[in-house]
Design a protein around this motif. Structure first.
Motif, PDB file in Angstrom:
ATOM      1  N   ILE A  57     -18.383   3.884  -8.614  1.00 19.87           N
ATOM      2  CA  ILE A  57     -18.169   2.661  -7.944  1.00 19.87           C
ATOM      3  C   ILE A  57     -16.629   2.344  -8.137  1.00 19.87           C
ATOM      4  O   ILE A  57     -16.002   2.630  -8.940  1.00 19.87           O
ATOM      5  N   TYR A  58     -16.076   1.918  -6.728  1.00 23.84           N
ATOM      6  CA  TYR A  58     -14.515   1.687  -6.918  1.00 23.84           C
ATOM      7  C   TYR A  58     -14.163   0.227  -6.382  1.00 23.84           C
ATOM      8  O   TYR A  58     -15.027  -0.261  -5.665  1.00 23.84           O
ATOM      9  N   ASP A  59     -13.079  -0.163  -7.088  1.00 27.08           N
ATOM     10  CA  ASP A  59     -12.617  -1.543  -6.655  1.00 27.08           C
ATOM     11  C   ASP A  59     -11.766  -1.503  -5.342  1.00 27.08           C
ATOM     12  O   ASP A  59     -11.637   0.027  -4.956  1.00 27.08           O
ATOM     13  N   GLU A  60     -11.454  -2.261  -4.520  1.00 26.45           N
ATOM     14  CA  GLU A  60     -10.586  -2.288  -3.383  1.00 26.45           C
ATOM     15  C   GLU A  60      -9.129  -1.737  -3.758  1.00 26.45           C
ATOM     16  O   GLU A  60      -8.827  -1.754  -4.693  1.00 26.45           O
ATOM     17  N   ARG A  61      -8.532  -1.120  -2.807  1.00 26.80           N
ATOM     18  CA  ARG A  61      -7.253  -0.739  -2.716  1.00 26.80           C
ATOM     19  C   ARG A  61      -6.162  -1.602  -1.968  1.00 26.80           C
ATOM     20  O   ARG A  61      -6.857  -2.386  -1.394  1.00 26.80           O
ATOM     21  N   THR A  62      -5.095  -1.378  -1.994  1.00 24.90           N
ATOM     22  CA  THR A  62      -4.177  -2.219  -1.254  1.00 24.90           C
ATOM     23  C   THR A  62      -3.308  -1.064  -0.521  1.00 24.90           C
ATOM     24  O   THR A  62      -2.752  -0.294  -1.247  1.00 24.90           O
ATOM     25  N   VAL A  63      -2.640  -1.702   0.659  1.00 28.53           N
ATOM     26  CA  VAL A  63      -1.891  -0.868   1.512  1.00 28.53           C
ATOM     27  C   VAL A  63      -0.731  -1.796   1.485  1.00 28.53           C
ATOM     28  O   VAL A  63      -0.845  -2.763   2.350  1.00 28.53           O
ATOM     29  N   THR A  64       0.466  -1.531   1.417  1.00 28.93           N
ATOM     30  CA  THR A  64       1.872  -2.346   1.576  1.00 28.93           C
ATOM     31  C   THR A  64       2.782  -1.673   2.436  1.00 28.93           C
ATOM     32  O   THR A  64       3.432  -0.758   2.208  1.00 28.93           O
ATOM     33  N   PHE A  65       2.872  -2.590   3.402  1.00 38.47           N
ATOM     34  CA  PHE A  65       4.271  -2.246   4.430  1.00 38.47           C
ATOM     35  C   PHE A  65       5.307  -3.197   4.269  1.00 38.47           C
ATOM     36  O   PHE A  65       5.185  -4.200   4.776  1.00 38.47           O
ATOM     37  N   THR A  87       2.563 -13.216  12.378  1.00 32.61           N
ATOM     38  CA  THR A  87       1.543 -13.797  11.522  1.00 32.61           C
ATOM     39  C   THR A  87       0.146 -13.977  12.189  1.00 32.61           C
ATOM     40  O   THR A  87      -0.729 -13.677  11.782  1.00 32.61           O
ATOM     41  N   ARG A  88       0.204 -14.415  13.281  1.00 38.37           N
ATOM     42  CA  ARG A  88      -0.879 -14.739  14.082  1.00 38.37           C
ATOM     43  C   ARG A  88      -1.710 -13.395  14.433  1.00 38.37           C
ATOM     44  O   ARG A  88      -2.669 -13.180  14.262  1.00 38.37           O
ATOM     45  N   TRP A  89      -0.948 -12.420  14.529  1.00 37.41           N
ATOM     46  CA  TRP A  89      -1.482 -10.927  14.871  1.00 37.41           C
ATOM     47  C   TRP A  89      -2.147 -10.473  13.494  1.00 37.41           C
ATOM     48  O   TRP A  89      -3.404 -10.203  13.619  1.00 37.41           O
ATOM     49  N   LEU A  90      -1.685 -10.795  12.594  1.00 33.64           N
ATOM     50  CA  LEU A  90      -1.951 -10.069  11.231  1.00 33.64           C
ATOM     51  C   LEU A  90      -3.256 -11.145  10.610  1.00 33.64           C
ATOM     52  O   LEU A  90      -4.069 -10.535  10.388  1.00 33.64           O
ATOM     53  N   TYR A  91      -3.225 -12.358  10.890  1.00 34.66           N
ATOM     54  CA  TYR A  91      -4.401 -13.229  10.487  1.00 34.66           C
ATOM     55  C   TYR A  91      -5.548 -13.311  11.527  1.00 34.66           C
ATOM     56  O   TYR A  91      -6.472 -13.906  11.003  1.00 34.66           O
ATOM     57  N   GLU A  92      -5.535 -12.823  12.785  1.00 34.67           N
ATOM     58  CA  GLU A  92      -6.432 -13.207  13.694  1.00 34.67           C
ATOM     59  C   GLU A  92      -7.904 -12.537  13.285  1.00 34.67           C
ATOM     60  O   GLU A  92      -8.895 -13.227  13.420  1.00 34.67           O
ATOM     61  N   GLU A 112      -7.589  -5.990   5.573  1.00 29.22           N
ATOM     62  CA  GLU A 112      -7.336  -7.444   5.835  1.00 29.22           C
ATOM     63  C   GLU A 112      -6.133  -7.754   5.308  1.00 29.22           C
ATOM     64  O   GLU A 112      -6.115  -7.642   4.084  1.00 29.22           O
ATOM     65  N   VAL A 113      -5.527  -8.733   6.029  1.00 26.63           N
ATOM     66  CA  VAL A 113      -4.311  -9.496   5.383  1.00 26.63           C
ATOM     67  C   VAL A 113      -4.814 -10.780   4.831  1.00 26.63           C
ATOM     68  O   VAL A 113      -5.309 -11.622   5.517  1.00 26.63           O
ATOM     69  N   GLN A 114      -4.971 -10.588   3.443  1.00 24.22           N
ATOM     70  CA  GLN A 114      -5.562 -12.109   2.746  1.00 24.22           C
ATOM     71  C   GLN A 114      -4.581 -12.638   1.973  1.00 24.22           C
ATOM     72  O   GLN A 114      -4.318 -13.787   2.446  1.00 24.22           O
ATOM     73  N   LYS A 127      13.151  -9.404   6.027  1.00 24.04           N
ATOM     74  CA  LYS A 127      12.372  -8.344   5.472  1.00 24.04           C
ATOM     75  C   LYS A 127      10.985  -9.126   5.353  1.00 24.04           C
ATOM     76  O   LYS A 127      10.668 -10.196   4.655  1.00 24.04           O
ATOM     77  N   ILE A 128       9.864  -8.782   5.759  1.00 23.99           N
ATOM     78  CA  ILE A 128       8.447  -9.079   5.753  1.00 23.99           C
ATOM     79  C   ILE A 128       7.680  -7.856   5.035  1.00 23.99           C
ATOM     80  O   ILE A 128       7.528  -6.842   5.619  1.00 23.99           O
ATOM     81  N   THR A 129       7.058  -8.370   3.962  1.00 19.50           N
ATOM     82  CA  THR A 129       6.356  -7.489   3.301  1.00 19.50           C
ATOM     83  C   THR A 129       4.698  -7.730   3.599  1.00 19.50           C
ATOM     84  O   THR A 129       4.365  -8.939   3.069  1.00 19.50           O
ATOM     85  N   ILE A 130       4.157  -7.038   4.063  1.00 20.21           N
ATOM     86  CA  ILE A 130       2.604  -7.202   4.649  1.00 20.21           C
ATOM     87  C   ILE A 130       1.758  -6.393   3.540  1.00 20.21           C
ATOM     88  O   ILE A 130       1.817  -5.050   3.499  1.00 20.21           O
TER      89      ILE A 130
END
Length: 239
Positions: A57-65, A87-92, A112-114, A127-130
């Motif tokens: 069983i694994y926990d979630e991972r993150t991908v950072t751009f 922001t609207r694109w990422l949060y939709e 998902e961007v949480q 610079k925007i870190t997503i």
């Protein structure tokens, strides 16, 4: 796609459509194993119950751009308008959606961007870190017998479009790390399928998906009885 357009696709759009340039400090974490340990009374030993059901069983991972947006404080009106658009694109999306990194075209994440993106302003750019919160497994493209972007070390070419007349036996390989759902599509009103010698399941015309249609990890035997065309489709999941 040129190096200047390198980025990611999410929610129906590529990052380059918003003027985002992904920086070289992109990070993809590996998921951590989730352990279920029970401390024995009056003992320093622990019992590991993590593998009770046969899989890790694994926990979630993150991908950072980390991204560069070519608008800065020199023109704050435009800068904030562009940030709002991103922001609207990422949060939709309401839940995790497909996230595809140009660097690994045959794989995708469910992300998902949480957490809110961080913004660092400069005079001519910002610079925007997503950070995407992602399902631990990557979705892997499964291959048929067409040798397009085939990886000879990890992929298996197989027949996923078949014509049946009477009874036919096939083998499907799930090269992922866990069992996955199988979608079976047929043009027949009178078709039966049996997976791995389990009881036969009647198929309806069109798409068929159920908890009984599952590809186990590795080799799967398939028996079809009837007359008609059948397509198999599934997404493999790999760490």
């Amino acid at each position: 796609m040129s190096n200047s357009d390198y980025g990611f696709t999410f929610n129906g759009h590529h990052s380059s459509e918003f003027g985002l340039k992904v920086l070289s400090t992109k990070q993809v974490t590996l998921p951590a194993k989730r352990k279920t340990l029970v401390q024995l009374p009056y003992s320093s030993k622990q019992v590991d119950l993590s593998a009770v059901y046969g899989d890790n069983i694994y926990d979630e991972r993150t991908v950072t751009f980390p991204c560069r947006l070519p608008y800065g404080r020199r023109n704050p009106t435009v800068m904030y308008a562009k940030i709002e658009e991103v922001t609207r694109w990422l949060y939709e999306p309401l839940t995790k959606s497909l996230l595809q990194d140009d660097a690994v075209p045959n794989y995708a994440f469910l992300g998902e961007v949480q957490a809110p993106p961080t913004i660092e302003e400069s005079l001519d750019f910002c610079k925007i870190t997503i950070v995407f919160q992602c399902y631990p497994y990557r979705l892997k493209k499964r291959f048929d017998d067409i040798w397009d972007t085939f990886n000879f070390e990890t992929d298996i070419a197989q027949m996923i479009h078949v014509d049946v007349k009477g009874m036919d036996n096939f083998v499907l390989y799930n090269t992922g790390d866990i069992a996955v759902s199988l979608k079976v599509t047929t043009d027949s009103d009178n078709m039966l399928i049996a997976l791995n010698s389990y009881n036969a399941i009647p198929l309806k015309r069109g798409d068929n998906e159920s908890h009984e249609l599952v590809l186990l990890k590795g080799r799967n035997t398939v028996t079809l009885v009837g007359t008609g065309h059948v397509d198999f489709d599934w997404s493999e999941e790999v760490i």
